[in-house]
Design an enzyme around this catalytic site. Sequence first.
Site, PDB file in Angstrom:
ATOM      1  N   ALA A   1      -4.361  -7.614   4.605  1.00  0.00           N
ATOM      2  CA  ALA A   1      -3.816  -6.675   3.631  1.00  0.00           C
ATOM      3  C   ALA A   1      -4.598  -6.775   2.324  1.00  0.00           C
ATOM      4  O   ALA A   1      -5.393  -7.700   2.117  1.00  0.00           O
ATOM      5  CB  ALA A   1      -2.340  -6.973   3.387  1.00  0.00           C
ATOM      6  N   GLU A   2      -4.356  -5.825   1.446  1.00  0.00           N
ATOM      7  CA  GLU A   2      -5.065  -5.800   0.158  1.00  0.00           C
ATOM      8  C   GLU A   2      -4.834  -7.085  -0.632  1.00  0.00           C
ATOM      9  O   GLU A   2      -5.742  -7.577  -1.310  1.00  0.00           O
ATOM     10  CB  GLU A   2      -4.591  -4.592  -0.651  1.00  0.00           C
ATOM     11  CG  GLU A   2      -4.958  -3.258  -0.018  1.00  0.00           C
ATOM     12  CD  GLU A   2      -4.267  -2.088  -0.687  1.00  0.00           C
ATOM     13  OE1 GLU A   2      -4.742  -0.952  -0.525  1.00  0.00           O
ATOM     14  OE2 GLU A   2      -3.251  -2.315  -1.381  1.00  0.00           O
TER      15      GLU A   2
ATOM     16  N   HIS B   1       0.899  -9.995  10.108  1.00  0.00           N
ATOM     17  CA  HIS B   1       0.298  -8.696   9.800  1.00  0.00           C
ATOM     18  C   HIS B   1      -1.224  -8.810   9.701  1.00  0.00           C
ATOM     19  O   HIS B   1      -1.774  -9.893   9.453  1.00  0.00           O
ATOM     20  CB  HIS B   1       0.860  -8.142   8.484  1.00  0.00           C
ATOM     21  CG  HIS B   1       0.620  -9.046   7.307  1.00  0.00           C
ATOM     22  ND1 HIS B   1      -0.594  -9.126   6.660  1.00  0.00           N
ATOM     23  CD2 HIS B   1       1.444  -9.918   6.669  1.00  0.00           C
ATOM     24  CE1 HIS B   1      -0.518  -9.997   5.670  1.00  0.00           C
ATOM     25  NE2 HIS B   1       0.709 -10.503   5.656  1.00  0.00           N
TER      26      HIS B   1
ATOM     27  N   GLU C   1       8.642 -11.839   3.496  1.00  0.00           N
ATOM     28  CA  GLU C   1       7.688 -12.776   2.896  1.00  0.00           C
ATOM     29  C   GLU C   1       8.403 -13.893   2.142  1.00  0.00           C
ATOM     30  O   GLU C   1       9.557 -13.758   1.718  1.00  0.00           O
ATOM     31  CB  GLU C   1       6.766 -11.993   1.944  1.00  0.00           C
ATOM     32  CG  GLU C   1       5.723 -12.810   1.203  1.00  0.00           C
ATOM     33  CD  GLU C   1       4.696 -13.460   2.116  1.00  0.00           C
ATOM     34  OE1 GLU C   1       5.059 -14.486   2.748  1.00  0.00           O
ATOM     35  OE2 GLU C   1       3.556 -12.966   2.191  1.00  0.00           O
TER      36      GLU C   1
END
Length: 400
Positions: free
Chosen positions: A177-178, A174, A253
């Site tokens: 991400a934050e 991905h 994950e």
Amino acid sequence: MYGVDDYEFGKKIGLPAVHTVDEAGKFLDIVKPFFGMDVREEETAREIIGTIKAAGRLFKTQKFKHDYPFCWRCDSRLLYYGRKSWWIGMSQLRDDLLKSNSTINWVPENIKEGRFGEWLREVKDWAFSRARYWGTPLPIWKCEDCDVVSFIGSVAELTEKMQQTKNTYILMRHGEAESNVSGVISSDIQTDNIVLTEKGKAQTIDACHRLSAEHQDIDMIITSDFPRTKETAALLAGCNHNITVECDERLGEYNVGEFNGKDVDTFAHEFPRERRFTEAPKGGETIVDIRRRMLQVIKDLEKVHNGKKIVLISHATPLWALKTAMEGLSIEQSLAAINAPGDHSGAYFPNADTQILSSKKLPVDADTFLDLHRPFIDEIILECEKCHKGMRRVPELADV
């Protein structure tokens, strides 16, 4: 066919080498009057004697004692049984062996021409294969179609000659991400609400263009069910004619259990990578667990698809686990792959990185590590260089 003396005598007088008894010790239908009867039973002997006598061809009957083979484990009666084996023609090497022996300084000296010399002068061809299940498999593959035989000398050669996976798998992490910015772990799907940053979205769009240039049309996108991977998948699908995105929780994950919500440095300090393969954080999973579920994804896709370009969108650790498992890497080799220089020369994945999964899956055991024993090695099919059909390993083991 059922003893050395009988076999050699049969060869001498020109009898055909044909089995009349199966491996269970029962007559085959080629011996019609006694088909299905066990050759070791007294009743069978009486039937045979009676048939010969009725035909007027019985010369004499007599009982006598003799040695008979029994299984050393269970005392079952055994049957000497001629079967095909793999041989080394030692008799063809006799002269070379004797010549080499003459150059050796034996102590005591009488062994040279005595015990060892006599053995060499009478050396027999060596049947080095055995018909057992457990042991050292012979590294010999035979074509199912044209009978070409291939002898494999190394794991590298095995990998080179293996058939490829039916599909092309493109691994993608991905975008940023934050959680990547904050350094806080988010591995629980029940509480995860982490999305891509603006930078992560831009990374994903760049990856879309790169994939389009390198792989043209993509057939399928399968993603982890976390928000950050689903968002990445949606952006990728938008660049590829809005193809359907499927979710598979097995691409999820790394479940770090009690370390969820803690910072990455704390996890690295309190639970270093070397422990993670076989030891799970409380409430979490091991790297071996991840390798199992990721490999199962590939196995399932291979059953139902053929010739597809499939993008698998997941997270850094699961992608690394899958890549190293497909390549048959050990724990040490897998850890070394993380530290290899360069984004694409190692096995670890930066955000929005894409890598092609190896098209050759080496045999691995239940713990996902390279294992060249049965049954794992027997799953490997090679490609015949002559007819390009499948080659399967011969069933025999080495006598070592």
